[in-house]
Enzyme design. Structure first.
Site, short mmCIF file in Angstrom:
data_model
loop_
_atom_site.label_atom_id
_atom_site.label_comp_id
_atom_site.label_asym_id
_atom_site.label_seq_id
_atom_site.Cartn_x
_atom_site.Cartn_y
_atom_site.Cartn_z
CB THR A 147 -1.03 -0.25 1.17
OG1 THR A 147 -1.75 0.94 0.98
CG2 THR A 147 -0.34 -0.09 2.61
CE LYS A 190 -2.15 0.42 -3.72
NZ LYS A 190 -3.41 0.43 -3.97
CB ALA A 245 -7.25 4.38 -5.65
#
Ligand code: NAP
Length: 271
Positions: A62, A66, A130
């Site tokens: 995380t 990433k 994301a």
């Protein structure tokens, strides 16, 4: 089956992944454990050596690692290459292979709620890691995509990370574009600290879908606005569980016990 798994990042104290994966191990009677392991931004390479010394069998990745971990993998799944970010790593005989389960983890709840993506007008808020996974997922289903960001440079970067055609806007135009969108996705952290919703209620159509990938709190102000308007809502926890289940299946080659994982988050009387 036994082994120790981990999530690496900084911060990781707040991560719900240990709760979710350990519940799955208990449910399936697996002799495994899942821990959180803090690795600071500039210590990733040393951190990976510590994971190897501890014989960690697989791990999630995380913030902030990433993207940086991509250069340290021995092999990379094509979806992970396409997104340019990795959230799941398998370890086999010391070799690291990277996957990205955020893309399918994002898509799975849309499928479960029978939301049509083909040719849908979608608005994605955010240009971070994301948001990239979200854009790749939407593009793979032939949606029309508008991305809202606050940095022109980052809007350019996300446009060049996909072959799909993206419209880009600043946050000043979000209300106007949201009013014409079938699906609105928040891929920023806005909402984690009870901030004002990034989309006003009167810009949400009653037949729209509003998907907030923020999972804490469960009900963000954006979700409240969407419920007030009668829109379909998809909660951040749904993506959290779906991407965790996919990581679980990559490591353990068996179906993840979704209900037990959900129950670990909410108890018997969850949403
Ligand atoms: P990230 O890489 O740091 O990206 C965050 C994005 O949000 C950036 O585009 C950032 O813009 C933008 N942003 C932050 N604050 C903003 C504000 N006040 N106004 C406008 N834009 C703002 O983070 P990430 O990994 O993409 O994660 C984003 C959120 O998704 C987090 O809350 C994370 O917990 C959540 N998430 C959920 C799941 C799930 O499974 N449900 C999975 C992954 C992530 P700048 O670049 O200009 O700062």
């Amino acid at each position: 089956m036994h082994g120790t798994y981990a999530v690496i990042g900084d911060p990781v104290d707040h991560s719900l992944s240990p709760l979710i994966h350990n519940a799955a191990f208990r449910k399936l009677g697996m002799d495994c454990a899942y821990i959180s392991f803090r690795i600071q931004g500039n210590e990733l390479r040393d951190g990976l050596e510590s994971l190897a010394a501890a014989k960690i069998a697989g791990f999630n990745v995380t913030i902030p690692h990433k993207v940086a971990i991509m250069d340290m993998l021995d092999d990379v799944d094509p979806e992970c290459t396409a997104v340019g970010a990795c959230n799941t790593v398998t370890v086999n005989a010391g070799k690291l292979k990277g996957y990205n389960t955020d893309v399918r983890g994002f898509l799975e709840p849309l499928k479960r709620h029978s939301v049509t993506l083909d040719s849908a007008n979608t608005l994605v808020l955010g240009t971070g890691g994301a948001a990239r996974a979200v854009v790749h997922g939407l593009a793979s289903k032939n949606a029309k995509i508008t991305v809202a960001g606050r940095s022109v440079q980052k809007l350019d970067d996300i446009t060049s990370c996909t072959n799909a055609t993206l419209n880009t806007i600043t946050f000043d135009d979000v209300a106007k574009v949201a009013a014409k969108s079938d699906i609105i996705i928040n891929a920023t952290p806005i909402g984690m600290n009870n901030e004002l919703a990034p989309v006003p209620a009167d810009s949400i159509q009653s037949n729209a879908t509003v998907y907030d990938i923020v999972y804490s709190p469960l009900k963000t102000r954006l979700i409240s606005n969407a419920l007030e308007r009668g829109a379909l809502v998809i909660y951040g926890y749904e993506m959290l569980l779906a991407q965790a289940a996919l990581s679980f299946e990559i490591w353990h080659k068996t179906f993840a016990p979704y209900d037990a994982m959900k129950q670990a988050l909410f108890g018997m009387h969850g949403p």
